[in-house]
Design a protein around this motif. Structure first.
Motif, PDB file in Angstrom:
ATOM      1  N   LYS A  85       0.859  -1.180   0.000  1.00  0.00           N
ATOM      2  CA  LYS A  85       0.000   0.000   0.000  1.00  0.00           C
ATOM      3  C   LYS A  85       0.898   1.234   0.000  1.00  0.00           C
ATOM      4  O   LYS A  85       1.881   1.285   0.746  1.00  0.00           O
ATOM      5  N   ILE A  86       0.576   2.211  -0.837  1.00  0.00           N
ATOM      6  CA  ILE A  86       1.330   3.465  -0.848  1.00  0.00           C
ATOM      7  C   ILE A  86       0.713   4.408   0.174  1.00  0.00           C
ATOM      8  O   ILE A  86      -0.503   4.616   0.194  1.00  0.00           O
ATOM      9  N   VAL A  87       1.558   4.962   1.023  1.00  0.00           N
ATOM     10  CA  VAL A  87       1.128   5.906   2.050  1.00  0.00           C
ATOM     11  C   VAL A  87       1.971   7.166   1.887  1.00  0.00           C
ATOM     12  O   VAL A  87       3.190   7.081   1.719  1.00  0.00           O
ATOM     13  N   TYR A  88       1.315   8.312   1.927  1.00  0.00           N
ATOM     14  CA  TYR A  88       2.057   9.569   1.814  1.00  0.00           C
ATOM     15  C   TYR A  88       2.206  10.179   3.190  1.00  0.00           C
ATOM     16  O   TYR A  88       1.230  10.472   3.872  1.00  0.00           O
ATOM     17  N   GLU A  89       3.445  10.346   3.603  1.00  0.00           N
ATOM     18  CA  GLU A  89       3.776  11.071   4.828  1.00  0.00           C
ATOM     19  C   GLU A  89       4.794  12.126   4.424  1.00  0.00           C
ATOM     20  O   GLU A  89       5.906  11.804   4.012  1.00  0.00           O
ATOM     21  N   THR A  90       4.405  13.372   4.515  1.00  0.00           N
ATOM     22  CA  THR A  90       5.226  14.472   4.042  1.00  0.00           C
ATOM     23  C   THR A  90       6.668  14.307   4.465  1.00  0.00           C
ATOM     24  O   THR A  90       6.923  14.074   5.634  1.00  0.00           O
ATOM     25  N   PRO A  91       7.615  14.368   3.607  1.00  0.00           N
ATOM     26  CA  PRO A  91       7.570  14.640   2.165  1.00  0.00           C
ATOM     27  C   PRO A  91       7.711  13.374   1.323  1.00  0.00           C
ATOM     28  O   PRO A  91       7.960  13.463   0.135  1.00  0.00           O
TER      29      PRO A  91
END
Length: 130
Positions: A85-91
């Motif tokens: 699963k792709i998860v975006y956590e800055t940056p």
């Protein structure tokens, strides 16, 4: 004389044990009456727990979006046991795989995954605040 006295005592003990067993023995049956919705609620709870952050996960990659998508595709082609699963956590974009109940399960999976993704590691996601 002693032998007959011993036989009589032994017989008395046996009869006493049988009498005690029959007088203190209990018989009964138990019937459980439960609402039919309990089974539905348990199933719902299991589904919620699958997405819970109480599980261990394995991070495969952290970096830019294009490389994250390539790593996800590579992981998907190599391992079909755990959906990435792709998860975006800055940056960064991160690839997480698995939902392991115990650290032991996660360690076993990590051992296999590290052959293809040497930088992979186990972590426990932070609980989200509502």
């Amino acid at each position: 004389m002693k032998l007959s006295h011993l036989k009589t005592s032994f017989l008395a003990v046996i009869i006493s044990l049988i009498a005690l067993n029959s007088t203190f023995g209990q018989e009964g049956s138990v019937s459980v009456n439960q609402d039919e919705d309990i089974a539905t609620l348990l199933k719902l709870k299991r589904e919620i727990n699958k997405e819970s952050s109480n599980y261990y996960k394995i991070q495969i990659y952290s970096g830019n979006r294009n490389d994250a998508e390539a790593a996800k595709l590579n992981f998907n082609n190599t391992f079909n046991d755990w959906a990435p699963k792709i998860v975006y956590e800055t940056p960064n974009f991160k690839i997480w795989a698995g939902s392991f109940r115990t650290r032991l399960e996660a360690d076993r999976a990590l051992k296999r995954i590290k052959r293809e993704f040497p930088s992979a590691f186990i972590f426990k996601p932070k609980k989200e605040k509502n």
